[in-house]
Motif scaffolding. Structure first.
Motif, mmCIF file in Angstrom:
data_model
loop_
_atom_site.group_PDB
_atom_site.id
_atom_site.type_symbol
_atom_site.label_atom_id
_atom_site.label_comp_id
_atom_site.label_asym_id
_atom_site.label_seq_id
_atom_site.Cartn_x
_atom_site.Cartn_y
_atom_site.Cartn_z
ATOM 1 N N ILE A 1 -56.351 60.609 -34.942
ATOM 2 C CA ILE A 1 -55.530 61.813 -34.800
ATOM 3 C C ILE A 1 -56.200 62.952 -35.557
ATOM 4 O O ILE A 1 -56.507 62.816 -36.742
ATOM 5 C CB ILE A 1 -54.108 61.577 -35.339
ATOM 6 C CG1 ILE A 1 -53.384 60.547 -34.463
ATOM 7 C CG2 ILE A 1 -53.313 62.872 -35.381
ATOM 8 C CD1 ILE A 1 -52.006 60.185 -34.972
ATOM 9 N N GLY B 1 -41.345 59.824 -29.511
ATOM 10 C CA GLY B 1 -42.511 60.450 -28.912
ATOM 11 C C GLY B 1 -42.707 60.029 -27.470
ATOM 12 O O GLY B 1 -42.028 59.123 -26.958
ATOM 13 N N ASN C 1 -46.670 58.605 -28.854
ATOM 14 C CA ASN C 1 -47.083 59.655 -29.778
ATOM 15 C C ASN C 1 -46.045 59.814 -30.881
ATOM 16 O O ASN C 1 -44.927 59.293 -30.800
ATOM 17 C CB ASN C 1 -47.257 60.978 -29.024
ATOM 18 C CG ASN C 1 -48.440 60.974 -28.085
ATOM 19 O OD1 ASN C 1 -49.560 60.702 -28.493
ATOM 20 N ND2 ASN C 1 -48.195 61.284 -26.820
ATOM 21 N N GLY D 1 -51.397 63.802 -30.685
ATOM 22 C CA GLY D 1 -51.740 62.508 -30.127
ATOM 23 C C GLY D 1 -53.128 62.052 -30.518
ATOM 24 O O GLY D 1 -54.022 62.867 -30.774
ATOM 25 N N ILE E 1 -48.238 56.838 -24.476
ATOM 26 C CA ILE E 1 -49.683 57.086 -24.499
ATOM 27 C C ILE E 1 -50.356 56.315 -23.366
ATOM 28 O O ILE E 1 -49.999 55.177 -23.068
ATOM 29 C CB ILE E 1 -50.262 56.646 -25.857
ATOM 30 C CG1 ILE E 1 -49.822 57.618 -26.957
ATOM 31 C CG2 ILE E 1 -51.791 56.564 -25.804
ATOM 32 C CD1 ILE E 1 -50.252 57.189 -28.335
#
Length: 227
Positions: free
Chosen positions: A209, A91, A157, A196, A94
Motif C-alpha cells: 500500500i 471496504g 480494501n 488499495g 480486491i
C-alpha cells in the motif's frame, strides 16, 4: 434504520445497510465462458453504518437551565449546539491481475491462487508492505488462464471509520435575526483510510500500500446569518 425524534434538545438517526452487489464484469478473461466472471462487484460494500446526532446544550434562555439569565450571560453561555456524523463501512473487494501470457487479446488476465486464503488480520498500518499473504498468488503458466475470479471474496480494501464533529454557537441579535458561529472538524480523529494495495502478481510492489484514500483532519470555521 432507527430515529430518535427531537426531545429535550437531542435527536439522533441511525442507518445500517447490509448489501451484496454481484455482476459479470465488463472485461472478460475467457470470452467463451463469461459466467466465470460472475463475482462480487467492485462497488460492493457489505456493511455500512451511519449515525447522525444533534444536541442543543440545555442551558440558556428557553432551555432547561438559565431561562432567567440576563442577555449578557445568555450571549456568553447560551445557544451552544453539538453535532456529530459517524460513518463506518466495509471496504470494496480486491481483484488480482496477472501478465497477459495467454496468447490472446483479451483485456483481463487474472492470477492463480493455490487454494488457500491470502487474508491477513491486524491493523492495516502494520501490513502496509504485505496487506495479504503474497505467497498464495502467482502468475499463470504460459497460454493458460488464471484460476481466480475478477474479485476475491475474502479480501477487501481498507474500510471507512470516520467522525465529523461540529460545535455551533447561536446568537439572537434581535427577535427575527440569528447569527451562528460554526466550528467543524472533518475526520475529527484524523483516522487514515489507506488506499488499495498493488494487485498485479508480477509487480515488484505486489501487496504493498503506497497511498492514503481519505483526507487528513480538516478544521473549518464559518459565520452564518439567519433571518
Amino acid at each position: 434504520s432507527a430515529t430518535k425524534r427531537l426531545s429535550k434538545g437531542f435527536q439522533m438517526q441511525l442507518a445500517y445497510t447490509w448489501a451484496k452487489n454481484i455482476d459479470d464484469g465488463l472485461s472478460h478473461q475467457d470470452s467463451y465462458n463469461i459466467r466465470a466472471d460472475r463475482a462480487l462487484g467492485d462497488i460492493d460494500v457489505s456493511h455500512r453504518v451511519v449515525i447522525a446526532a444533534v444536541y442543543d446544550m440545555p442551558w440558556g434562555r428557553g432551555r432547561h437551565w438559565g431561562t432567567d439569565w440576563n442577555k449578557a450571560m445568555d450571549l456568553l453561555l447560551g445557544g451552544w449546539q453539538v453535532n456529530g456524523l459517524a460513518t463506518f463501512s466495509a471496504g470494496t473487494p480486491i481483484g488480482f491481475s496477472a501478465s497477459n501470457n495467454a496468447g490472446i487479446f483479451n483485456q483481463a488476465i487474472r492470477g492463480n491462487n493455490n487454494g488457500k486464503t491470502g487474508k491477513l488480520t491486524g491493523p492495516v498500518q502494520a501490513r502496509l508492505n504485505a496487506y495479504f499473504d503474497k505467497t498464495v498468488y502467482s502468475q499463470p503458466a504460459a497460454f493458460t488462464f488464471g484460476n481466480m475470479g475478477p474479485r476475491s471474496p475474502d479480501i477487501r480494501n481498507d474500510g471507512i471509520y470516520n467522525w465529523d464533529l461540529s460545535l455551533f454557537k447561536n446568537f439572537r441579535v434581535v427577535e427575527r435575526v440569528n447569527v451562528q458561529l460554526r466550528a467543524e472538524a472533518l475526520n475529527a480523529f484524523n483516522t487514515p483510510r489507506f488506499g488499495g494495495p498493488t494487485t498485479s502478481v508480477t509487480s515488484s510492489s505486489f501487496g504493498v500500500i503506497t497511498s492514503q484514500a481519505n483526507a487528513p483532519r480538516q478544521i473549518q470555521f464559518g459565520l452564518r446569518l439567519i433571518w
